[in-house]
Scaffold this motif. Structure first.
Motif, short mmCIF file in Angstrom:
data_model
loop_
_atom_site.label_atom_id
_atom_site.label_comp_id
_atom_site.label_asym_id
_atom_site.label_seq_id
_atom_site.Cartn_x
_atom_site.Cartn_y
_atom_site.Cartn_z
N PHE A 1 8.60 2.78 2.61
CA PHE A 1 8.61 3.14 4.02
C PHE A 1 9.03 1.94 4.88
CE2 PHE A 1 6.62 3.65 8.20
CZ PHE A 1 7.05 4.93 8.53
N GLY A 2 8.32 0.82 4.74
CA GLY A 2 8.69 -0.36 5.50
C GLY A 2 7.50 -1.24 5.81
N PHE A 3 7.78 -2.39 6.46
CA PHE A 3 6.74 -3.31 6.88
C PHE A 3 6.13 -2.81 8.20
CE2 PHE A 3 9.36 -5.95 4.15
CZ PHE A 3 8.42 -6.64 3.41
N CYS A 4 4.81 -2.88 8.29
CA CYS A 4 4.09 -2.42 9.48
C CYS A 4 2.96 -3.39 9.79
CB CYS A 4 3.50 -1.03 9.27
SG CYS A 4 4.70 0.28 8.97
N ARG A 5 2.65 -3.50 11.07
CA ARG A 5 1.48 -4.28 11.47
C ARG A 5 0.34 -3.29 11.75
NH1 ARG A 5 -0.45 -4.71 16.18
NH2 ARG A 5 -2.17 -6.14 16.56
N ILE A 6 -0.83 -3.53 11.14
CA ILE A 6 -1.99 -2.66 11.34
C ILE A 6 -2.63 -3.02 12.66
CG2 ILE A 6 -4.11 -1.77 10.36
CD1 ILE A 6 -1.48 -1.29 8.74
N ASP A 7 -2.61 -2.09 13.59
CA ASP A 7 -3.02 -2.36 14.97
C ASP A 7 -4.50 -2.08 15.20
OD1 ASP A 7 -1.84 -2.99 17.75
OD2 ASP A 7 -3.04 -1.20 18.13
N SER A 8 -5.01 -0.95 14.70
CA SER A 8 -6.42 -0.60 14.92
C SER A 8 -6.87 0.37 13.83
CB SER A 8 -6.62 0.02 16.31
OG SER A 8 -5.91 1.24 16.41
N VAL A 9 -8.22 0.48 13.67
CA VAL A 9 -8.77 1.34 12.61
C VAL A 9 -9.96 2.13 13.14
CG1 VAL A 9 -7.97 -0.07 10.69
CG2 VAL A 9 -10.17 -0.58 11.76
N TYR B 1 0.85 -1.19 0.00
CA TYR B 1 0.00 0.00 0.00
C TYR B 1 0.89 1.24 0.00
CZ TYR B 1 -3.84 -3.11 1.37
OH TYR B 1 -4.76 -4.12 1.41
N PHE B 2 0.29 2.36 -0.43
CA PHE B 2 0.97 3.65 -0.34
C PHE B 2 0.62 4.31 0.98
CE2 PHE B 2 1.18 4.51 -5.21
CZ PHE B 2 2.25 3.61 -5.31
N PHE B 3 1.63 4.93 1.59
CA PHE B 3 1.46 5.74 2.79
C PHE B 3 2.32 6.98 2.62
CE2 PHE B 3 3.56 6.58 7.05
CZ PHE B 3 2.54 7.38 7.55
N VAL B 4 1.71 8.16 2.75
CA VAL B 4 2.43 9.42 2.62
C VAL B 4 2.47 10.08 3.99
CG1 VAL B 4 2.30 11.76 1.69
CG2 VAL B 4 1.88 9.80 0.19
N TRP B 5 3.67 10.22 4.55
CA TRP B 5 3.83 10.87 5.84
C TRP B 5 4.34 12.30 5.64
CZ3 TRP B 5 6.79 7.34 3.49
CH2 TRP B 5 8.15 7.61 3.33
N GLN C 1 3.15 -3.93 3.74
CA GLN C 1 4.32 -3.10 3.43
C GLN C 1 3.86 -1.75 2.88
OE1 GLN C 1 6.93 -3.62 -0.06
NE2 GLN C 1 8.63 -3.83 1.39
N PHE C 2 4.22 -0.69 3.59
CA PHE C 2 4.02 0.64 3.04
C PHE C 2 5.21 0.90 2.12
CE2 PHE C 2 1.53 2.03 7.07
CZ PHE C 2 0.36 1.48 6.53
N GLU C 3 4.94 1.00 0.84
CA GLU C 3 6.02 1.08 -0.13
C GLU C 3 6.93 2.28 0.15
OE1 GLU C 3 5.28 0.13 -4.19
OE2 GLU C 3 3.28 -0.67 -3.74
#
Length: 569
Positions: A550-558, A418-422, A546-548
């Protein structure tokens, strides 16, 4: 100061070994290290010992390689053999010394004053792995008999069991030392009756003076009857804290002060957090005594412990000899230093959490299993990381990158992209029509696509545009090429979709998110990153993605926004 003959021999043999190994006069630092390891009683006198060691080294230095080798073969042939024996690889677990028909029983004995850390996890994993290998019994024993200095934490008992199960190291048996106080009292009374233990009323500094001078304290020769009387007074709460200590008799002349008449029980009137035992006892066993008795009671026959605990083993052997027991086979291993964390202790972490420095025991900056688990590190990766360290006496310095490499192998094929823009900045693009874009969920695995609707405005990362200028051409990843026309506000014009342009012009590639993306916060060991991500991330709770770029992340809550915990690059 003067050295006894045994100490002189220790210095000389290691001086000779060092000289033979390198075919040159021995080095002080290397020899001192070996001597202090074998003769810990000299550590507190290192400054006085060093010149004496140098005297021996100067004497040895006058010889030749042939002379050194000949003398070493006479006084310590095993050290000469060690130089010519090819050492087995330290990676992985070496076989245990198991007799035919022997059931392997091993234990891991934590103090539950916090959850398991990477330091304690090595003991959990390796002991459980050996038990699996030999079809034996794995015991978790909670050494919770110090309600004052290392006060147990009620939650930590369950945390240990949960983390053990998660690591694939579920214990066959769980023992709470605080439940077994009457058992320890029985053995203490037997030792008193045998004349091998006595109640000491010396103050701490007073007893240390006697011990350091190899002299018996005034209470050492009390009769067993008197000691039983004083012991019962201890149990009945008639003395205050530090007023009386039950000591095990050893050799008061022993060269190592740590082995001279060590303490077995002390008075602690602090409450215990476990309601089952709170208020029942005021006399609590020290760790060496409690551990010695429990290893016997639980029929433990193989122990792995740090090489720094050799003195504990030597103290326990006195108890075993008095009762005529056989001591378990023991393997020692060196310390492990993990670069990213340096020195840490459970008690210091607890204080930092209380001071608000961390979110809790599962903060990603902490070396706890709960933190690694929340970050998406897999138990199989941790097990392999620990097993690959092996079981050797050499101290190990290792980076978490080794753990991350193992974890990457496990999660890469299953992690959707997925894409993630910080730290987002809005980018307006002219000359382009709204469109739907289909992006692969994985670059190699055939898992389908995610679809994004985009218009003329997107979010990009601030750091991607920090070094660009008006007129620069960029590639929006998997989308199209643009030319920057303004920096403040950030604007660009559409060029084309050509992939060939990327190759020919070597365009920088940046990622992006439609302005209708979802809010995302990533909690990482080095801080927090806030921005926007794709809507599909909300379907990945408890999964590693994987946030492209950026790195691998575990989705904790939404809930209000997507919360992700950073695993690694």
């Amino acid at each position: 100061m003067t050295l006894n003959e045994e100490d002189k021999l220790t210095i000389r043999k290691y001086a000779l070994q060092n000289a033979v190994k390198y075919s040159q006069p021995p080095k002080t630092g290397a020899v001192m290290g070996k001597v202090m390891s074998e003769s810990p009683h000299l550590r507190q006198m290192a400054k006085e010992v060093k010149p004496l060691v140098e005297d021996v080294l100067n004497e040895v230095s006058e010889g030749t390689p042939d002379v050194w080798k000949e003398e070493l073969n006479k006084i310590a042939p095993e050290l000469l053999q060690e130089l010519y024996t090819k050492k087995e690889p330290t990676k992985g677990l070496k076989p245990l010394d198991v007799e035919e028909g022997e059931e392997v029983v091993m234990r891991f004995a934590p103090n539950p004053n916090g959850p398991p850390t990477l330091g304690s996890t090595r003991g959990i994993v390796v002991n459980s792995e050996y038990v699996k290998k030999y079809n034996g019994t794995f015991i978790i024993r909670f050494d919770d008999t110090d309600p004052q200095t290392k006060r147990p934490m009620m939650e930590a008992y369950d945390w240990y069991i949960e983390d053990c199960k998660w690591l694939g190291a579920e214990p066959d048996k769980v023992v709470y030392a605080s439940d077994r106080i009457p058992v320890y009292y029985e053995y203490a009374e037997k030792l008193i009756e045998m004349g091998n233990a006595y109640v000491c009323f010396c103050k701490g500094d007073e007893f240390k003076k006697y011990k350091d001078n190899k002299k018996a304290c005034p209470h050492r020769n009390q009769s067993p009857e008197d000691n039983l009387y004083y012991w019962n007074n201890m149990l009945n709460g008639e003395y205050g804290e530090k007023e009386a200590v039950l000591r095990i008799k050893t050799d008061i002349q022993h060269k190592d002060p740590a082995l001279r008449d060590f303490g077995a029980f002390r008075i602690i009137k602090t409450s215990h957090p476990r309601p089952e035992v709170d208020g029942k006892y005021v006399v609590w066993p020290l760790l060496d005594f409690e551990g010695a008795i429990e290893d016997l009671e639980c029929e433990v026959n193989h122990i792995i412990r740090g090489k720094d605990l050799r003195d504990s083993e030597r103290r326990q052997r006195y108890i075993y000899e008095y009762f005529g027991w056989k001591y378990p086979k023991t393997t020692h291993w060196g310390r492990v230093k993990i670069h990213e964390f340096g020195k840490f202790s459970t008690s210091s972490i607890a204080k930092s959490i209380e001071n608000g420095e961390y979110l809790g025991w599962d903060d990603p900056a902490l070396p706890t299993i709960r933190a690694l688990r929340r970050r998406g590190i897999q138990p199989e990766a941790i097990r392999k990381f620990m097993i690959d360290m092996g079981v050797g006496e050499t101290d190990i310095s290792i980076s978490l990158e080794s753990l991350y490499a193992e974890n990457r192998k496990l999660v890469d094929s299953n992690a959707n992209r997925y894409f993630f823009v910080w730290n987002p900045v809005e980018l307006e693009i002219t000359g382009v029509e709204p469109r739907n874009v289909k992006l692969s969920l994985h670059p190699k695995e055939k898992r389908g696509y995610r679809e994004l609707e985009i218009g003329s405005k997107l979010y990009v990362c601030q750091e991607d545009i920090d070094s660009i200028n008006v007129g620069d051409k960029l590639r929006l990843k998997d989308l199209y090429n643009i030319e920057v026309t303004s920096l403040n506000p950030l604007k660009a014009r559409y060029l084309d979709d050509s992939v060939e342009r990327i190759k020919k012009a070597n365009l920088p590639i940046i990622h992006w998110i439609p302005v209708n993306g979802v809010s995302v916060k990533v909690i990482a060991p080095d801080g927090q990153y806030e921005g926007f991500g794709e809507h599909g991330i909300a379907d990945e709770v408890d999964s590693v993605v994987q946030f492209e770029r950026f790195g691998f992340c575990r989705i904790d809550s939404v809930d209000d926004k997507i919360i992700a915990f950073f695993a690694h690059k």
